[in-house]
Design a protein around this motif. Sequence first.
Motif, PDB file in Angstrom:
ATOM      1  N   ILE A 119      22.255  69.311  64.056  1.00  0.00           N
ATOM      2  CA  ILE A 119      21.580  69.977  65.221  1.00  0.00           C
ATOM      3  C   ILE A 119      22.068  71.383  65.312  1.00  0.00           C
ATOM      4  N   VAL A 120      20.817  72.206  65.639  1.00  0.00           N
ATOM      5  CA  VAL A 120      20.757  73.788  65.429  1.00  0.00           C
ATOM      6  C   VAL A 120      20.602  73.955  67.026  1.00  0.00           C
ATOM      7  N   VAL A 134      18.992  71.409  68.957  1.00  0.00           N
ATOM      8  CA  VAL A 134      17.944  71.061  68.563  1.00  0.00           C
ATOM      9  C   VAL A 134      17.544  70.788  67.160  1.00  0.00           C
ATOM     10  N   LYS A 135      17.189  69.376  67.053  1.00  0.00           N
ATOM     11  CA  LYS A 135      16.728  68.598  65.781  1.00  0.00           C
ATOM     12  C   LYS A 135      15.501  69.319  65.113  1.00  0.00           C
ATOM     13  N   TRP A 136      15.392  69.368  63.786  1.00  0.00           N
ATOM     14  CA  TRP A 136      14.288  69.721  63.325  1.00  0.00           C
ATOM     15  C   TRP A 136      13.056  68.955  63.800  1.00  0.00           C
ATOM     16  N   THR A 137      13.015  67.982  64.075  1.00  0.00           N
ATOM     17  CA  THR A 137      12.091  67.107  64.610  1.00  0.00           C
ATOM     18  C   THR A 137      11.682  67.404  65.912  1.00  0.00           C
ATOM     19  N   ASP A 138      12.461  68.050  66.660  1.00  0.00           N
ATOM     20  CA  ASP A 138      12.071  68.328  68.002  1.00  0.00           C
ATOM     21  C   ASP A 138      11.604  69.894  68.275  1.00  0.00           C
ATOM     22  N   THR A 139      11.370  70.416  67.132  1.00  0.00           N
ATOM     23  CA  THR A 139      10.934  71.926  67.235  1.00  0.00           C
ATOM     24  C   THR A 139       9.216  71.489  67.661  1.00  0.00           C
ATOM     25  N   PHE A 152       7.413  71.730  63.991  1.00  0.00           N
ATOM     26  CA  PHE A 152       7.225  70.709  63.464  1.00  0.00           C
ATOM     27  C   PHE A 152       6.288  69.744  64.172  1.00  0.00           C
TER      28      PHE A 152
END
Lengths: 150, 150
Positions: free
Chosen positions: A3-4, A7-12, A15
């Motif tokens: 989590i960055v 926020v996870k990659w698929t939550d951007t 994406f």
Amino acid sequence: MLIVNDVKWTDTLSFRLGAVGALVADQYAEALAVHDLKPKHVGLLGVLDSGLAASQLEIAKLMRVAPSLVVSLADRLESMGAIERLRDPADRRRQILSLTGKGRDLLAECTAKALALDANLAADLTSSQHAELSEALGRLAASLGLPVRG
Amino acid sequence: MLIVNDVKWTDTLSFRLGAVGALVADQYAEALAVHDLKPKHVGLLGVLDSGLAASQLEIAKLMRVAPSLVVSLADRLESMGAIERLRDPADRRRQILSLTGKGRDLLAECTAKALALDANLAADLTSSQHAELSEALGRLAASLGLPVRG
DNA sequence: TATTGTTATACTCTATAACTATA
DNA sequence: TATAGTTATAGAGTATAACAATA
């Protein structure tokens, strides 16, 4: 789970827009197969209908594709009788493209197919969500320079 | 102006999702160029991070790409040291892929780049619009079978 | 000489098919 | 014989570059 900034990659948005957009484009392409058209052919019909561009070079700029691609898109649509090419009398280098009655009908059918796909998508959303989504996408589209109605 | 059921072609969700999605994907691809990666490489890193698939065939199914494409994506990521291939001891045909520390860092950087792009997009939206858009896209993504949180 | 459209060519992405190793 | 992965090949889509016609 990585989590960055929480926020996870698929939550951007990036994406989701990219991935959902690609899937929807694929589904739409499949729906158009019956007409033996690709989404870009419909895009060209839409440009002519909008009146925002008429010569092939103007169309290429508006659609952000190479002029040579407009040639092949227009060749196909012309052979189907959906558009007409007319040499500009004032500048005989320019080909002025215009929708025929058949082209207008075709665009109507392709728009109807898009609306049918929309209905499938909307099944997963509340009607207010659908409206908000459309509004937000319209703003993004406008800000990215895509032609959208006010 | 041609209108079908009072809706223009560019007003459909299908057009907007497809067109905005393609532009966002292009912008993201450009942002990734510095790492010499394509969005699908990040997709593979994301799959491994999610733990939803580990063998190459499972990954191919989840990503909806051909198994041969997973080979080349994984080759690249492995050569960068971002992932490791481990033969499954229980079935030596299977390659179990896993993120390395470097791979996790890379995914974090790529996620940060997506968030930066998100911020640009969000500049055109109110914060509640941004939230609604993300929520609606998440629902669509989930219903289309894409992996999304919550 | 510059511009519009066209044609010829090449490149990117990805899938399909053939093949190898393992089961 | 069937399956996981790999390699080889082919196709779709599109751009770039060369060319023709007109300005």
